[in-house]
Design a protein around this motif. Structure first.
Motif, PDB file in Angstrom:
ATOM      1  N   ILE A   1     -23.920 -16.084   2.985  1.00  0.00           N
ATOM      2  CA  ILE A   1     -24.683 -14.633   2.424  1.00  0.00           C
ATOM      3  C   ILE A   1     -25.347 -13.893   3.980  1.00  0.00           C
ATOM      4  O   ILE A   1     -25.613 -14.732   4.613  1.00  0.00           O
ATOM      5  CB  ILE A   1     -25.792 -14.460   1.765  1.00  0.00           C
ATOM      6  CG1 ILE A   1     -25.770 -15.008   0.653  1.00  0.00           C
ATOM      7  CG2 ILE A   1     -26.656 -13.246   1.773  1.00  0.00           C
ATOM      8  CD1 ILE A   1     -26.892 -15.032  -0.291  1.00  0.00           C
TER       9      ILE A   1
ATOM     10  N   LEU B   1     -26.507 -12.861   7.122  1.00  0.00           N
ATOM     11  CA  LEU B   1     -28.142 -12.914   7.654  1.00  0.00           C
ATOM     12  C   LEU B   1     -28.821 -11.484   8.737  1.00  0.00           C
ATOM     13  O   LEU B   1     -27.449 -11.688  10.172  1.00  0.00           O
ATOM     14  CB  LEU B   1     -28.307 -14.753   7.991  1.00  0.00           C
ATOM     15  CG  LEU B   1     -29.685 -14.234   8.059  1.00  0.00           C
ATOM     16  CD1 LEU B   1     -31.401 -14.044   7.382  1.00  0.00           C
ATOM     17  CD2 LEU B   1     -29.547 -15.486   9.232  1.00  0.00           C
TER      18      LEU B   1
ATOM     19  N   GLU C   1     -31.333 -10.901  11.711  1.00  0.00           N
ATOM     20  CA  GLU C   1     -32.415 -11.284  12.236  1.00  0.00           C
ATOM     21  C   GLU C   1     -32.960 -10.903  13.463  1.00  0.00           C
ATOM     22  O   GLU C   1     -31.786 -10.618  14.411  1.00  0.00           O
ATOM     23  CB  GLU C   1     -32.341 -13.189  11.942  1.00  0.00           C
ATOM     24  CG  GLU C   1     -32.277 -13.713  11.129  1.00  0.00           C
ATOM     25  CD  GLU C   1     -34.021 -13.866  10.689  1.00  0.00           C
ATOM     26  OE1 GLU C   1     -35.093 -13.378  11.615  1.00  0.00           O
ATOM     27  OE2 GLU C   1     -34.330 -14.972   9.610  1.00  0.00           O
TER      28      GLU C   1
ATOM     29  N   ILE D   1     -28.452 -20.147   7.667  1.00  0.00           N
ATOM     30  CA  ILE D   1     -27.536 -19.032   6.268  1.00  0.00           C
ATOM     31  C   ILE D   1     -27.439 -19.805   5.024  1.00  0.00           C
ATOM     32  O   ILE D   1     -27.440 -20.778   4.953  1.00  0.00           O
ATOM     33  CB  ILE D   1     -26.716 -17.977   6.967  1.00  0.00           C
ATOM     34  CG1 ILE D   1     -25.364 -19.306   6.825  1.00  0.00           C
ATOM     35  CG2 ILE D   1     -26.800 -17.151   8.156  1.00  0.00           C
ATOM     36  CD1 ILE D   1     -24.628 -18.811   7.562  1.00  0.00           C
ATOM     37  N   SER D   2     -27.855 -19.089   3.631  1.00  0.00           N
ATOM     38  CA  SER D   2     -27.536 -19.694   2.728  1.00  0.00           C
ATOM     39  C   SER D   2     -26.251 -18.820   2.166  1.00  0.00           C
ATOM     40  O   SER D   2     -25.767 -18.503   2.192  1.00  0.00           O
ATOM     41  CB  SER D   2     -28.674 -18.746   1.235  1.00  0.00           C
ATOM     42  OG  SER D   2     -28.581 -19.289   0.458  1.00  0.00           O
TER      43      SER D   2
ATOM     44  N   THR E   1     -37.095 -15.998   2.595  1.00  0.00           N
ATOM     45  CA  THR E   1     -36.469 -15.059   2.902  1.00  0.00           C
ATOM     46  C   THR E   1     -35.918 -16.102   1.053  1.00  0.00           C
ATOM     47  O   THR E   1     -35.187 -17.041   1.152  1.00  0.00           O
ATOM     48  CB  THR E   1     -35.577 -15.401   3.879  1.00  0.00           C
ATOM     49  OG1 THR E   1     -35.867 -15.391   5.146  1.00  0.00           O
ATOM     50  CG2 THR E   1     -34.360 -14.820   3.486  1.00  0.00           C
TER      51      THR E   1
ATOM     52  N   TYR F   1     -32.635 -14.897  -2.184  1.00  0.00           N
ATOM     53  CA  TYR F   1     -31.706 -14.412  -2.284  1.00  0.00           C
ATOM     54  C   TYR F   1     -31.209 -14.541  -3.398  1.00  0.00           C
ATOM     55  O   TYR F   1     -32.115 -15.631  -4.106  1.00  0.00           O
ATOM     56  CB  TYR F   1     -30.837 -15.521  -1.701  1.00  0.00           C
ATOM     57  CG  TYR F   1     -30.986 -15.630   0.196  1.00  0.00           C
ATOM     58  CD1 TYR F   1     -30.451 -14.363   0.869  1.00  0.00           C
ATOM     59  CD2 TYR F   1     -32.059 -16.491   0.621  1.00  0.00           C
ATOM     60  CE1 TYR F   1     -30.137 -14.820   2.168  1.00  0.00           C
ATOM     61  CE2 TYR F   1     -31.898 -16.556   2.477  1.00  0.00           C
ATOM     62  CZ  TYR F   1     -31.125 -15.665   3.409  1.00  0.00           C
ATOM     63  OH  TYR F   1     -31.033 -15.764   4.108  1.00  0.00           O
TER      64      TYR F   1
ATOM     65  N   LYS G   1     -26.792 -11.340  -2.379  1.00  0.00           N
ATOM     66  CA  LYS G   1     -27.240 -11.264  -1.448  1.00  0.00           C
ATOM     67  C   LYS G   1     -29.192 -11.189  -1.050  1.00  0.00           C
ATOM     68  O   LYS G   1     -29.518 -11.736  -1.900  1.00  0.00           O
ATOM     69  CB  LYS G   1     -27.492  -9.537  -2.828  1.00  0.00           C
ATOM     70  CG  LYS G   1     -28.569  -9.822  -4.251  1.00  0.00           C
ATOM     71  CD  LYS G   1     -28.524  -8.290  -4.741  1.00  0.00           C
ATOM     72  CE  LYS G   1     -28.985  -8.433  -5.186  1.00  0.00           C
ATOM     73  NZ  LYS G   1     -29.279  -6.862  -6.691  1.00  0.00           N
ATOM     74  N   LEU G   2     -29.141 -10.439  -0.250  1.00  0.00           N
ATOM     75  CA  LEU G   2     -30.602 -11.004   0.163  1.00  0.00           C
ATOM     76  C   LEU G   2     -31.605  -9.924  -0.322  1.00  0.00           C
ATOM     77  O   LEU G   2     -31.593  -8.511  -0.522  1.00  0.00           O
ATOM     78  CB  LEU G   2     -30.859 -10.337   1.816  1.00  0.00           C
ATOM     79  CG  LEU G   2     -32.155 -10.685   2.055  1.00  0.00           C
ATOM     80  CD1 LEU G   2     -33.021 -11.681   2.358  1.00  0.00           C
ATOM     81  CD2 LEU G   2     -31.984  -9.629   3.849  1.00  0.00           C
TER      82      LEU G   2
ATOM     83  N   THR H   1     -37.572 -10.160   2.535  1.00  0.00           N
ATOM     84  CA  THR H   1     -37.631 -11.188   3.599  1.00  0.00           C
ATOM     85  C   THR H   1     -39.639 -10.955   3.321  1.00  0.00           C
ATOM     86  O   THR H   1     -39.787  -9.672   3.703  1.00  0.00           O
ATOM     87  CB  THR H   1     -37.847 -11.402   4.950  1.00  0.00           C
ATOM     88  OG1 THR H   1     -35.852 -11.096   4.626  1.00  0.00           O
ATOM     89  CG2 THR H   1     -38.258 -11.667   6.011  1.00  0.00           C
TER      90      THR H   1
END
Length: 310
Positions: free
Chosen positions: A146, A148, A150, A159-160, A262, A264, A268-269, A272
């Protein structure tokens, strides 16, 4: 300045000349003023002009110096080194792409007009020199992960991996050297189960894993990562506890550690979240999920033992 002897002779010539009376009087009056002007007065006037000129030049020089110094600071290069890792196992990610975004939201361009881009090496690390030291944002992308966003700074980016649509992942990070713990509890049919640093998963009645503690980090800036499948009939509750404050009597408060969560879902995010109020408490309740709806809790309290965390 006119010499006095010369002035007297000149005066005699004026008086002997045949001039209109008014014109003759005006010339003699002006001649008298010039003759009576003292050297001291002339010197003062001259130096007053020079002093004013010097002061003006100094003001211009100081202003120019400040302007050039400010622009030098704004335009000098800045070098950043960072590592991109998976939030679920801390492995470095090779070939991750990083682009840089200015405070105005525009992507930074190189001298050829292309996006200013960096790629991580086989260890997941990258070093880049930016054209100015503005407050950039980085956008990190990699296949199967996904995206990211920052703040651009030295350090680690976690990152996920992409998940199923009904799967969530909460990633806890912080700024100070201490031990923060992620806690997840699930309540279903009046029964509550918890994940924390000493219990790493929650399973259903058939033994399938509903939630797992992917990473438990005891030092540095994290992360602590929990992945879970939030069904529609259970209440999922996520909290952060300062283990350092609870067990090690650390003077560093939970607020001072600057925890950030964070969240998810799928690919998608979701959001946060940061602790935005100063507190002496050691537990921060971040969010709840029920029936697919996320509700921010954002309150704190204190416990004497991890087992007391909701």
């Amino acid at each position: 300045m006119i010499d006095k002897k010369f002035s007297t002779e000149y005066k005699n010539h004026i008086e002997s000349a045949e001039l209109p009376v008014d014109y003759q009087a005006e010339i003699l009056s002006n001649l008298k003023e010039k003759a009576e002007e003292s050297p001291k007065h002339a010197f003062y006037k001259s130096n007053k002009f020079v002093a004013s000129l010097v002061a003006a030049v100094l003001v211009v020089c100081i202003g120019l110096s400040v302007f050039l110094s400010f622009n030098f600071l704004k335009t000098q290069d800045v070098t950043l080194s960072f590592k991109v890792m998976s939030a679920t196992n801390l492995k470095g990610i090779s070939g991750a792409k990083i682009v840089f975004i200015s405070p105005s939201g525009e992507r930074i361009k190189d001298k050829n007009g292309e996006d200013f881009t960096a790629f991580t090496d086989e260890n997941g690390t990258a070093t880049v020199t930016l054209p100015t030291n503005e407050d950039y944002t980085v956008e990190v992308t990699a296949d199967g992960f996904i995206t990211l966003e920052e703040s651009a700074e030295d350090g680690n980016y976690y990152i996920s991996p992409i998940m199923n649509d009904d799967t969530y992942r909460a990633v806890l990070t912080w700024d100070k050297e201490c031990d923060l713990d992620a806690h997840l509890s699930v309540t279903a049919h009046d029964n509550t189960e918890k994940i924390n640093y000493y219990k790493s998963d929650i399973k259903d009645e058939n033994g399938a894993v509903l939630a797992a503690l992917d990473v438990d980090n005891e030092t540095g800036d994290g992360p602590e990562t929990i992945t879970f499948n939030a069904d529609d009939y259970s209440l999922w509750h996520f909290s952060v506890c300062s283990y350092s404050a609870l067990k090690e009597n650390s003077k560093l408060s939970l607020f001072e550690a600057k925890p950030k969560v964070t969240l998810y879902q799928g690919n998608k995010l979701v959001g946060t979240y940061t602790l935005d109020k100063e507190t002496a408490d050691n537990v921060w309740c971040v969010f709840e999920i029920k029936n697919g709806e996320i509700k921010l809790s954002n309150y704190t309290y204190s416990v004497n033992a991890v087992t007391e965390i909701e």
